[in-house]
Each structure stands twice: as structure tokens, then as C-alpha cells.
Design a protein around this motif. Structure first.
Motif, PDB file in Angstrom:
ATOM      1  N   HIS A  58      55.101  12.032  19.152  1.00 31.10           N
ATOM      2  CA  HIS A  58      54.874  13.450  19.454  1.00 31.10           C
ATOM      3  C   HIS A  58      54.756  13.621  20.957  1.00 31.10           C
ATOM      4  O   HIS A  58      53.893  13.013  21.585  1.00 31.10           O
ATOM      5  N   HIS A  60      55.770  16.341  24.616  1.00 29.15           N
ATOM      6  CA  HIS A  60      56.330  17.532  25.262  1.00 29.15           C
ATOM      7  C   HIS A  60      56.805  17.042  26.619  1.00 29.15           C
ATOM      8  O   HIS A  60      55.986  16.820  27.512  1.00 29.15           O
ATOM      9  N   HIS A 217      51.957  21.428  15.039  1.00 29.82           N
ATOM     10  CA  HIS A 217      50.595  21.083  15.447  1.00 29.82           C
ATOM     11  C   HIS A 217      49.648  21.528  14.333  1.00 29.82           C
ATOM     12  O   HIS A 217      49.729  22.676  13.878  1.00 29.82           O
ATOM     13  N   HIS A 254      48.455  15.759  15.395  1.00 31.26           N
ATOM     14  CA  HIS A 254      47.005  15.790  15.661  1.00 31.26           C
ATOM     15  C   HIS A 254      46.132  15.597  14.425  1.00 31.26           C
ATOM     16  O   HIS A 254      45.520  14.571  14.259  1.00 31.26           O
ATOM     17  N   ASP A 305      51.700  13.541  23.316  1.00 29.72           N
ATOM     18  CA  ASP A 305      51.517  14.988  23.458  1.00 29.72           C
ATOM     19  C   ASP A 305      51.857  15.467  24.872  1.00 29.72           C
ATOM     20  O   ASP A 305      51.263  16.425  25.358  1.00 29.72           O
TER      21      ASP A 305
END
Ligand SMILES: [Zn+2]
Length: 447
Positions: A58, A60, A217, A254, A305
Motif C-alpha cells: 500500500h 502513495h 482505506h 490499515h 502508505d
């Protein structure tokens, strides 16, 4: 020292791997492979550790642009404020150029520290249509592999949500049937508290039609839980189940604030979890119930993340955090942590038959680690402990994706590293200046 991460947990001292084209042709003892594969080009990895390419479940990529930034705003006091006063303004300020420059430098950092597969979600209401092409270009230029998606949200309008979904659909259709695509399509929903049931159903239908994974999420902060309880009378995972989202193709990021019942629902539906310990610490959202997830045999991968891109650091954080939190040293073991960053990461995205371990017939995503310091013997018994406690991303020497070298002797092969950083530094400087201008308006949101 070949750490295969195969089902029998084979670790081969004086081991070797034979690669042909983009696949692993053989794995075994060096003398045996030398006798079988004569005439092959060889790479001497004596004294090194060879592992499957690490997997970040995961991320970004654009998150890299905020590293070191100090925004002139009143410091947020909880996670909802972090979203409202940091990430959502950043999203709004992002341009297509930022998407490309950040993807390039983030992919470089992943590659150089031994990560060969990631799952990225891009968010930017002013850069929607076509943005995945910019991110895909960066992925292909570095030579790494990644799932990429636009993070759909109805934060501002319903139209914004539809446009986000359609960007993912457009990219999935564009890459359909192209086996050599390194930037793989995915569907992404921001979080249940910024979307309607209608959007969630829409995404589910497209995932069925296109056969691509979905990520969302899930109960990262308490805001998500409260929103669903207040508006639907259900907790987050209960709502996601009832609306028909959950299934084996869904990766929940998460899952910090879950009840035992919600964990049971995840197990029953076959959904999977991306655990992001360093981000959870950074955003002060709490500690995800990792031991309960693993106890139910829910597949759990390790994500960053968008925060720290060295997966060795993320492994170490996962290893340590749960011990401190539980006051019990038995709750994590190094092998399990390494599984989360390799084979289980592949399992999250349905790639466990192609990636995540060094086995015959799998894609040759291989990392050679050359530890700068090895204070104690490196043996089949000690190597996993060293990977979690001794090694970090700077020790990565050579990285192969599909049998092709993308990092050689610690350096990126296909692109000039300083050129990549010049691009990202220029983009970050411009982004920070825009955010500085937005700061008074951001702070006025508090009133
Ligand atoms: Zn995230």
C-alpha cells in the motif's frame, strides 16, 4: 545465501538461481546448477543474500513530495485534521507534472532499496483524466512493477467520484491483454466516509467486469468508524460487507480500529489487509491488531502508505511496534514479517503464483543484498534475523525485474539518478509554494 520464501521455507547456503528470459528456471545448490546450466552468463554473489523482490502492499507515490515540508498551518491534533489540513489541500494542489515527478523518484527509491512491486493510489481532484498514464510512464522508465490507481472520492461532488472511477476503468481497458505492462490496473476507493454506497457498488461491478483488484482505506482513524455508525448504524467493515464490496480481490488498507467481529467478517469474505505500521505511528492513529489478523490467517501485506520507501525499515517497524504495544516479545517473528513483505504481499493482489518467492517458473524479480556490516555469522539460521535486524535498503546491490537488471551496484540502470531528483525537487518546491499560499485558507477551516 538464497532465501526462497517458498512454501517449504527453503534457505540455501551456497545457493544459485538460474534465470532465462523473464522467468526463474532453476533454484538450488551452486555446484548442481553450474553443472546443469553451462555456458550461462554468471553473476558472483558470494557473501551476499539473495531474496525475492520486496513488495509494498500500500503506497502513495506522491507522498514523497511532502518529505521534509513544514507547512505554515496550526498543527493538526488528530488524523481527521491531518487529512483536512494536510493531505486534502495537497491533493488539490497536485498537477500532472507532480504525479510524474513523484512517481519517478518514489519508484527510484523503491527500486534502489529492493522493492520490485508496489500498490499505489494517487489522489488529486485537479488532475484526474489521464493521470495514470503519467504514473505508468514513470513506472516503465524505472523498470519496476506496480499496481496503480486513482483514488476515487466524493469528498467534493458526486461527479468527482464518477470521474475517478472512470480514470481507473480507462486505464484498465487500455492495458487489458498487454502481458508486458509493468504498471498494472487497480480500482481504489479513498475510504468509506467519503463515498456513497452507490459509488462502492459501481466500483465492485467494474472490478468484476475487468477482473482487477480493489483497495480502500479502512478504519484507519476513528473518523471512519464514527461516520459509519452515525450514518448507517454499522461499523466500517459491516457496511462494506453489506454493500457487497468485500471479497478475495479486495485489499483493506490499515484496519487499525476493528472489532473482533469485523476481523471475522474479513476472514469470511476472503478480503485481505495491507498493514502500514510506520504510517500509523506517524499519523498517531493507533496500532492495528496484527496478531489477531495473523491468528485468523487473514493474508496481511506490508505497506508504507507513501511514507518511508525502504521496506527493510518498514519490516523493522512492524517487527518492533507490536512487541512494544503488546508488552509481549512473542507477537512478531522475523520470518512472518519477511513473508508480509514478500509472498504475502503477492497474495494480496492475486500474484502469489507469479511473484513473491524464488521458485521455478516464477517471474525473475530478484534482489542481491550485500550487507556493509555483518557482525555475526551469516548462516541459513541467522539470515532472516539479519534481514530484519541488520540490513537496510542501502545494502541492496543488484535488482532484477523480469530478469532484467534495473539496479546495478546500487545504481539505477535506466535513468540518471540526479536528473530524477532534479525533477522531483523542482516539483516539490513548486508544490510547497502553492501550499504556502493556501495556508491561511487551510487554517480558516478550523473556525
Ligand atoms: Zn493510504
Amino acid at each position: 545465501m538464497v532465501v526462497t520464501m517458498d512454501p517449504s521455507r527453503r534457505i540455501i547456503e551456497n545457493g544459485a538461481i538460474a534465470i532465462e528470459g523473464d522467468l526463474i528456471k532453476d533454484v538450488g545448490a551452486t555446484p548442481a546448477l553450474e553443472a546443469k546450466h553451462t555456458g550461462a552468463e554468471t553473476i558472483d554473489a558470494s557473501g551476499r543474500i539473495v531474496v525475492p523482490g520486496l513488495i509494498c502492499s500500500h503506497s502513495h507515490l506522491y507522498g514523497v513530495l511532502l518529505r521534509g515540508a513544514s507547512l505554515p498551518i496550526t498543527p493538526p491534533s488528530d488524523f481527521t485534521q491531518i487529512l483536512q489540513r494536510v493531505w486534502w489541500p495537497v491533493d488539490e494542489a497536485l498537477t500532472y507534472e507532480d504525479a510524474y515527478a513523484s512517481a519517478l523518484v518514489a519508484c527510484m527509491e523503491f527500486a534502489k532499496s529492493g522493492t520490485t512491486l508496489f500498490a499505489d493510489t494517487y489522489s488529486g481532484p485537479n488532475s484526474i483524466e489521464g493521470v495514470l498514464d503519467h504514473i505508468a510512464r514513470a513506472v516503465e522508465e524505472i523498470g519496476i512493477r506496480g499496481f496503480i490507481a486513482f483514488e476515487t472520492t466524493e469528498r467534493h461532488t458526486k461527479t468527482e467520484g464518477e470521474r475517478g472511477v472512470m480514470e481507473n476503468v480507462r486505464y484498465a481497458k487500455k492495458t487489458r491483454g498487454k502481458a508486458d505492462t509493468k504498471a498494472l490496473p487497480m480500482l481504489s476507493i479513498h475510504a468509506s466516509f467519503t463515498v456513497t454506497d452507490e459509488l462502492i457498488r459501481n466500483v465492485r461491478n467494474y472490478a468484476n467486469e475487468l477482473n482487477i483488484p480493489i483497495t480502500i482505506h479502512t478504519s484507519e482513524g476513528m473518523g471512519d468508524v464514527h461516520h459509519n455508525l452515525e450514518n448507517y448504524g454499522k461499523r466500517t467493515v459491516e457496511r462494506l460487507r453489506d454493500v457487497g464490496l468485500l471479497g478475495p480481490d479486495v485489499v483493506l488498507a490499515h484496519c487499525v480500529n476493528l472489532t473482533d467481529n469485523e476481523l471475522d467478517i474479513i476472514k469470511q469474505t476472503g478480503a485481505k489487509i495491507a498493514h502500514n505500521p510506520m504510517s500509523n505511528m506517524l499519523n498517531a492513529v493507533g496500532v492495528a491488531p496484527l496478531a489477531k489478523m495473523l491468528g485468523r490467517r487473514i493474508p496481511v501485506g506490508l505497506g508504507n502508505d507513501g511514507y518511508i520507501f525502504d521496506m527493510f525499515e518498514n519490516m523493522r517497524a512492524a517487527f518492533l511496534l507490536h512487541r512494544a504495544h503488546a508488552k509481549d516479545p512473542r507477537v512478531t517473528d522475523p520470518y512472518q514479517i519477511l513473508e508480509m513483505a514478500t509472498i504475502d504481499g503477492a497474495r494480496l493482489y492475486g500474484k502469489e503464483h507469479e511473484l513473491g518467492s524464488l521458485e521455478i517458473g516464477k517471474r525473475a524479480d530478484v534482489v542481491i543484498v550485500n550487507p556493509r556490516i555483518m557482525p555475526t555469522p551469516l548462516t541459513a539460521k541467522s539470515v532472516v534475523g539479519h534481514l530484519v535486524n541488520t540490513v537496510d535498503g542501502d545494502d541492496v546491490q543488484t535488482v532484477f525485474v523480469d530478469g532484467k537488471k534495473i539496479v546495478d551496484n546500487g545504481k539505477l540502470v535506466r535513468m540518471d539518478e540526479s536528473a530524477v531528483q532534479e525533477k522531483s525537487q523542482a516539483a516539490a518546491a513548486r508544490l510547497w509554494a502553492r501550499l504556502e499560499q493556501m495556508a491561511p485558507q487551510i487554517d480558516s477551516l478550523r473556525k
